[in-house]
Design a protein around this motif. Structure first.
Motif, mmCIF file in Angstrom:
data_model
loop_
_atom_site.group_PDB
_atom_site.id
_atom_site.type_symbol
_atom_site.label_atom_id
_atom_site.label_comp_id
_atom_site.label_asym_id
_atom_site.label_seq_id
_atom_site.Cartn_x
_atom_site.Cartn_y
_atom_site.Cartn_z
ATOM 1 N N GLY A 657 0.776 -1.344 0.043
ATOM 2 C CA GLY A 657 0.067 -0.105 0.129
ATOM 3 C C GLY A 657 0.866 1.301 -0.014
ATOM 4 N N MET A 704 -6.269 -3.059 -4.910
ATOM 5 C CA MET A 704 -7.834 -3.528 -4.464
ATOM 6 C C MET A 704 -8.149 -4.785 -4.272
ATOM 7 S SD MET A 704 -9.500 -0.255 -6.897
ATOM 8 C CE MET A 704 -11.084 -0.478 -6.445
ATOM 9 N N SER A 707 -6.666 -6.014 -1.181
ATOM 10 C CA SER A 707 -7.129 -5.396 0.101
ATOM 11 C C SER A 707 -8.748 -6.023 0.195
ATOM 12 C CB SER A 707 -7.311 -3.822 0.057
ATOM 13 O OG SER A 707 -7.848 -3.765 -1.337
ATOM 14 N N HIS A 719 -8.451 -1.002 8.904
ATOM 15 C CA HIS A 719 -7.926 -1.269 7.673
ATOM 16 C C HIS A 719 -7.469 0.049 7.306
ATOM 17 C CE1 HIS A 719 -9.447 -5.186 7.220
ATOM 18 N NE2 HIS A 719 -10.801 -4.771 7.457
ATOM 19 N N THR A 722 -5.918 0.556 3.614
ATOM 20 C CA THR A 722 -7.034 0.489 2.582
ATOM 21 C C THR A 722 -7.776 1.802 2.555
ATOM 22 O OG1 THR A 722 -7.175 -1.840 2.753
ATOM 23 C CG2 THR A 722 -8.987 -0.608 1.784
ATOM 24 N N TRP A 756 -15.501 -4.424 -4.866
ATOM 25 C CA TRP A 756 -15.742 -3.478 -3.630
ATOM 26 C C TRP A 756 -17.232 -3.088 -3.243
ATOM 27 C CZ3 TRP A 756 -13.337 -3.043 0.850
ATOM 28 C CH2 TRP A 756 -12.059 -3.343 0.906
ATOM 29 N N ILE A 772 -13.982 2.770 6.194
ATOM 30 C CA ILE A 772 -13.859 2.471 4.760
ATOM 31 C C ILE A 772 -15.052 2.961 3.751
ATOM 32 C CG2 ILE A 772 -13.979 0.454 3.132
ATOM 33 C CD1 ILE A 772 -12.021 -1.020 4.783
#
Length: 935
Positions: A657, A704, A707, A719, A722, A756, A772
């Motif tokens: 990341g 992505m 994660s 997270h 993320t 996602w 998130i």
């Protein structure tokens, strides 16, 4: 004219009253037969019955002229293969006994000399020699002691020693205490010829006398204490004798052997000799001292036992030095050796300067090559082969000394010598072989990593790099930052690309080995120190070394921690080791993360450089990283799913990341791209500009995906990496200017964004306590703005292509996401598209109100995605979710809040029950059906 027959000539010689004249004729006849096989055979026929008895009789005569003539003929007879083959075993033994008597009893120097010469040239059967070896050896040692002061007698005795050692090695080894001392004493002779003769002899027989037998070691120690040591010390006062003295010291140390550790006072005195010579200003003295010091290492730390094979019989070697003795050597080696080791910077610096002086003055490449090879071999012997894995404190001192020692080599030797094609060293480091033969995980894919060339010929630069890395690898203590930095200076100081390749290959070899916590941190520390060194100079490196091969090895280097964190066995050891706890592993993860992220942040800063070479390198690095992730995707998934169940922050995801976030925050690169928009025509720009972001978006896509694995395993976690990623990607989306860039963004990350959105729809209840969803909302809003700003909302092919993405967003239970999606959607005018730009929100609201009663039950909706196979099944109080590539089943407990409390809590968050129904019921096919009815 043919020569007369041999038989009558032999008869005349036997009858000749003048015996000296007779043997002169016989010697002439023998020489004539040497090149004539027929004549030699005739002479051999006369030998046993006629000539040999006369030769043995007259060889022992008191008349020196007769004895000398007879001995010459006897020696020829014992040497010539045709003549010696006719001698019976009984006559051969009689001949040997006669020669022993002549050497031991005669007062005639010439006869003694020739008697020993007969021993040195004889070609008798080994069994015959073995039977008479002891008396022969006594006679040879007598001659070696030189009762007549004759140099030629000493020379012949040395030749006889070598001959006997070749014919009867076991017996000569057993009796080495008798004959070796008279040889090594000659090393300190004032006569150079005698010294050279003694050294040649020792070299020739070293394979059977080293390591020395205990009796020989005791004899050497006695010699040293009585006279030899004081003689050596006195010789040091004469500058012309220093080289020979140090050479002699080396041989005597070898013959003293490991038993010397039992005699500390003697050893202390012996070490005074090299202590003075290491700092001598004469380069030849320094070189000789270096070679002799290597003999000390060979003597006290024999790498392997000596095996002597004689007639298919293996002679058991001496027992290798016990580990306790090795420790004692390191412990007790007195202040003298400590001084030598602490002075490692005046000892080898002078030596290596001397090597270069010799090269410049004489261009003696062969001698310089030999000396550098000896330096490398000595370094390996002392610093690598004998590091004790269970003696941490001693190892730390030895490791520090070893790195200092190797640093002097790379400092003092010119780059032209270190990387010279004329100087090659065999890469005989056993640790490399052990690593190659170790069991590795077959799952880890290491793209384009070249293995170390064990036992191949390499440059000195490569050798010292491999040696330094092997020392670090075998060291079991806690590596200090100072030692890690010393290693980096060694690897980087010679500026040799091949040395860097060796370092990368060596570090990658450690990936497949099960390791403990300290070992993992050790190699990350090495990587961290090396990376800092590279980061500070990487732009200049790229400008001067722009070759793709150089880029490849740098890509491999900077990708190292990502693959290292993947190794499953290492992780298993960490989690299952005794006295291990989750808190300990968490601390380890924090240390690993800190060590890695620190480097990647610096790397991201350097990537902002706008020079062409920098762009090419970093673009290649991101492409390399994408390929590495793709080739190891299954391992990434297993790693993240395994650790994410226990820890909110996965090290591997945090490290990756940091790279992705760093590149997405590269404002200077964005500025450079926007500047190119102004300076380049649109036609040419369309062809090249999307490539600027191509690998960026690909890496974002992979992050992505990774994660999502992490999120599925722990949806309620924070997270942080993320969250930062979504925030950074949102910011980047807001800065995209070109329509082509926006299209590229949707094209590359669209599938993972769909994943996602679908995933967070299923896990919406569980994830609301985290951040998130807010950042995912911001990202989607920015992307919606991109579509509007770039006027892509009217791009029917794009909207049709991204139907799944838009459907996932429109169906999302998070109100801002679904509302933002509805703002760019309207029913299709021709019926061939499910979604279309420009639809008014009120029409959707009316549609949703119409369907409220039919869908007013609690959420029991199966949300299906054709590409990601997202599916939720309620089953006895749990929801089974099958998501993504791994299709791993996760069991998530049903939300326990009562219906009224649930509505109350959602209202508090800005969601009324009506709004909740609206977000749940927004299915595109229902919307289309209702709108068609209305029309």
């Amino acid at each position: 004219m043919e020569p007369p027959p041999v038989e009558p000539q032999v008869a005349e010689i036997a009858a000749e009253p003048d015996r000296a004249a007779a043997y002169a004729r016989l010697l002439h006849l023998q020489r004539g037969c040497a090149a004539d096989p027929s004549a030699a055979a005739d002479l051999a026929a006369e030998l046993p019955s006629t000539l040999l008895p006369l030769l043995l009789l007259d060889a022992a005569a008191n008349d020196e002229a007769v004895a000398v003539s007879a001995l010459k003929c006897l020696g020829f007879t014992l040497y010539h293969p045709v003549l010696v083959s006719t001698i019976s075993a009984q006559m051969a033994q009689l001949a040997l006994d006669t020669l022993v008597q002549i050497i031991m009893n005669t007062r005639m120097k010439s006869a003694c000399n020739l008697g020993v010469w007969c021993f040195s040239v004889q070609q008798l059967e080994p069994l015959i020699i073995e039977d008479r070896a002891d008396p022969m050896l006594i006679a040879i040692v007598h001659a070696l002691d030189n009762p007549f002061g004759s140099l030629s007698t000493t020379f012949e005795a040395a030749q006889a020693i070598m001959k006997l050692a070749d014919q009867s090695p076991k017996r000569m080894r057993d009796q080495s205490c008798l004959w070796v001392p008279p040889v090594y004493r000659r090393l300190l002779s004032a006569d150079k010829t005698e010294r050279d003769m003694a050294e040649r002899c020792l070299i020739n027989v070293s394979c059977i006398i080293l390591p020395p037998q205990p009796l020989l070691s005791k004899a050497v120690a006695s010699d040293l204490e009585q006279k030899l040591l004081s003689c050596m010390v006195n010789m040091l006062d004469d500058p012309s004798e220093k080289v020979q003295t140090v050479k002699s010291w080396g041989w005597i140390i070898s013959l003293l052997g490991p038993d010397a550790v039992n005699n500390r006072p003697l050893l202390n005195k012996l070490l005074k000799v090299p202590e003075q010579m290491f700092t001598d200003l004469n380069p030849q003295v320094q070189v000789a001292t270096m070679v002799s010091w290597k003999k000390l290492v060979d003597a006290f730390f024999p790498s392997q036992a000596t095996e002597i094979v004689v007639q298919q019989t293996v002679i058991p070697p001496l027992k290798p030095i016990e580990q306790a003795s090795a420790e004692l050597f390191q412990d007790m080696i007195p202040e003298t050796l400590v001084i030598v080791m602490d002075s490692a910077t005046e000892i080898f610096r002078f030596l290596l300067q001397g090597i270069q002086i010799e090269l410049r003055e004489q261009h003696a490449y062969e001698q310089v090559s030999e000396c550098i090879t000896n330096v490398c071999m000595f370094a390996k012997k002392l610093l690598l082969d004998h590091i004790r894995k269970n003696s941490v404190n001693k190892c730390a001192t030895l490791l520090e000394f070893g790195l200092r020692f190797v640093k002097v080599i790379v400092d003092e030797l010119d780059h032209s010598l270190l990387a010279s094609e004329n100087i090659e060293v065999c890469l005989d480091i056993e640790h490399i072989k052990e690593n190659q033969q170790a069991e590795y995980s077959p799952k880890v894919s290491l793209p384009r990593i070249r293995s170390l060339p064990y036992m191949e010929m390499v440059s000195p630069a490569v050798y010292v790099a491999a040696l330094s890395l092997s020392m670090i690898s075998q060291y079991t203590g806690e590596l200090s930052r100072r030692d890690a930095e010393k290693l980096v200076l060694i690897l980087a100081s010679s500026d040799v690309l091949e040395s860097f390749r060796i370092a990368v290959s060596f570090m990658y070899m450690q990936i497949g080995r099960p390791t403990c916590n300290r070992e993992r941190l050790k190699w990350l520390m090495v990587w961290n120190s090396f990376a800092k060194q590279l980061n500070s100079q990487i732009i200049s490196y790229l400008e001067t070394n722009s070759g793709l091969s150089y880029h490849d090895v740098l890509h491999q280097f900077f990708c190292y921690p990502i693959l290292y964190f993947l190794y499953p066995k290492g992780i298993s050891i960490l989690l299952n080791a005794e006295n291990s706890s989750e808190s300990n592993v968490s601390v380890l993860q924090d240390l690993e993360m800190e060590s890695t992220i620190e480097v990647y942040r610096s790397l991201s800063t350097n990537s902002c450089n706008s020079k062409f070479s920098s762009k090419v390198f970093f673009d290649g690095f991101y492409k390399y990283l994408v390929c590495t992730i793709d080739e190891n995707m299954a391992l990434f998934q297993a790693n993240l799913e395994h650790l994410s169940e226990k820890f909110e922050n996965a090290t591997i995801l945090s490290a990756l990341g940091e790279i992705v976030i760093g590149l997405l925050q590269n404002d200077q690169m964005l500025t450079s791209a926007n500047q190119e928009v102004k300076e380049t025509s649109e036609d040419s720009f369309v062809c090249k500009q999307p490539k600027l972001f191509l690998n960026w978006f690909k890496l974002a896509n992979r992050f992505m995906r990774l994660s999502s694995f992490h999120f599925k395993a722990n949806p309620a976690g924070q997270h942080q990496v993320t969250i930062r990623f979504f925030s950074t990607l949102s910011n980047l989306s807001g800065h995209l200017i070109l329509k082509e860039d926006v299209l590229l963004l949707f094209e590359i990350i669209g599938d993972q964004l769909t994943e996602w959105l679908s995933l967070t729809t299923i896990l919406y209840s569980e994830m609301q306590q985290g951040e998130i969803i807010v950042h995912l909302e911001n990202l989607w809003l920015k992307m919606v703005e991109c579509l509007k700003r770039s006027q892509l909302v009217s791009d029917v092919p794009l909207i049709n292509q991204k139907q799944r993405l838009l459907q996932a967003a429109l169906n999302h239970p998070h109100h801002p996401i679904s509302v933002a999606t509805a703002s760019i959607c309207r029913p299709a005018t021709h019926g061939n598209a499910i979604l279309h730009p420009g639809c008014l929100i009120s029409e959707f609201d009316e549609l949703l109100m119409h369907r409220r009663k039919a869908l007013n039950s609690s959420r029991k909706t199966a949300i299906t995605s054709n590409s990601t196979d997202l599916m939720a099944e309620r089953d006895g109080g749990s929801v089974n979710v099958s998501v993504g590539l791994g299709r791993k089943r996760l069991k998530i407990m049903k939300y326990s809040t009562k219906p009224k409390e649930l509505n109350k809590s959602r209202a508090h968050m800005g969601f009324s029950p009506r709004n909740m129904e609206n977000t749940v019921c927004r299915k595109p096919e229902l919307i289309l059906e209702m709108l068609q009815r209305k029309t």
